[in-house]
Scaffold this active site. Structure first.
Site, PDB file in Angstrom:
ATOM      1  N   CYS A  23       0.998  -1.325   0.015  1.00 53.49           N
ATOM      2  CA  CYS A  23      -0.210   0.022  -0.591  1.00 53.49           C
ATOM      3  C   CYS A  23       1.151   1.243  -0.266  1.00 53.49           C
ATOM      4  O   CYS A  23       0.565   2.201  -0.698  1.00 53.49           O
ATOM      5  CB  CYS A  23      -0.954   0.209   0.923  1.00 53.49           C
ATOM      6  SG  CYS A  23      -0.149   0.036   2.882  1.00 53.49           S
ATOM      7  N   HIS A  76      -2.102   1.527   6.893  1.00 56.40           N
ATOM      8  CA  HIS A  76      -2.416   1.039   5.840  1.00 56.40           C
ATOM      9  C   HIS A  76      -2.429   2.539   5.164  1.00 56.40           C
ATOM     10  O   HIS A  76      -2.707   3.371   6.012  1.00 56.40           O
ATOM     11  CB  HIS A  76      -3.616   0.799   5.737  1.00 56.40           C
ATOM     12  CG  HIS A  76      -3.990   0.359   4.504  1.00 56.40           C
ATOM     13  ND1 HIS A  76      -3.444  -1.083   3.699  1.00 56.40           N
ATOM     14  CD2 HIS A  76      -5.518   0.544   3.286  1.00 56.40           C
ATOM     15  CE1 HIS A  76      -4.300  -1.059   2.218  1.00 56.40           C
ATOM     16  NE2 HIS A  76      -5.216  -0.199   2.188  1.00 56.40           N
ATOM     17  N   HIS A  88      -6.658   1.760  -3.703  1.00 54.83           N
ATOM     18  CA  HIS A  88      -5.345   0.967  -2.098  1.00 54.83           C
ATOM     19  C   HIS A  88      -5.119  -0.380  -2.910  1.00 54.83           C
ATOM     20  O   HIS A  88      -5.745  -1.299  -3.744  1.00 54.83           O
ATOM     21  CB  HIS A  88      -5.087   1.441  -1.478  1.00 54.83           C
ATOM     22  CG  HIS A  88      -6.809  -0.051  -0.870  1.00 54.83           C
ATOM     23  ND1 HIS A  88      -7.492  -0.936  -0.136  1.00 54.83           N
ATOM     24  CD2 HIS A  88      -8.116   0.198  -1.617  1.00 54.83           C
ATOM     25  CE1 HIS A  88      -7.961  -0.948   0.147  1.00 54.83           C
ATOM     26  NE2 HIS A  88      -8.386  -0.714  -0.792  1.00 54.83           N
TER      27      HIS A  88
END
Length: 115
Positions: A23, A76, A88
């Site tokens: 990510c 994240h 993402h």
């Protein structure tokens, strides 16, 4: 532009937009393509740029940061696309994909946004 990489596999620590990326590598690489240098990890990236205080103020291209309860820190990140969606690279999606920020799961984990 980020959607061009939909389907790129998720690889922990990966930094290649075509063969595998995580990510924070995804966000770092994409912003690098427009001349914005970001740190490597999501937690580090979350400290850079203009802070967005309210969800209503999000604009396409803003960076989103999510809390990782297991690790006890921001773990994240993704890029807001507008209309409630973000892109993402995620383990659960097996790579680069979009998700709906309006889902309670994501709203509960969202802790920061930067422009």
């Amino acid at each position: 532009y980020a959607l061009n990489y939909t389907g790129t596999p998720y690889v922990w620590g990966g930094n290649n937009l075509n063969s595998g990326i995580d990510c924070s590598g995804f966000v770092q690489q994409l912003f690098g393509k427009i001349g914005v240098n970001l740190p490597r990890t999501a937690a580090q990236q979350a400290t850079v740029g203009i802070k967005i205080e309210r969800l209503e103020d999000l604009q396409a291209g803003d960076r989103l940061y999510f809390w990782d309860k297991k690790r006890g820190k921001i773990g994240h990140t993704g890029i807001y696309m507008g209309n409630g969606y973000f892109v993402h690279s995620s383990v659960n999606n097996h790579g680069v994909a979009t998700d709906d920020l309006r889902e309670q799961k994501w709203r509960n984990m969202l802790v920061a946004a930067r422009r």
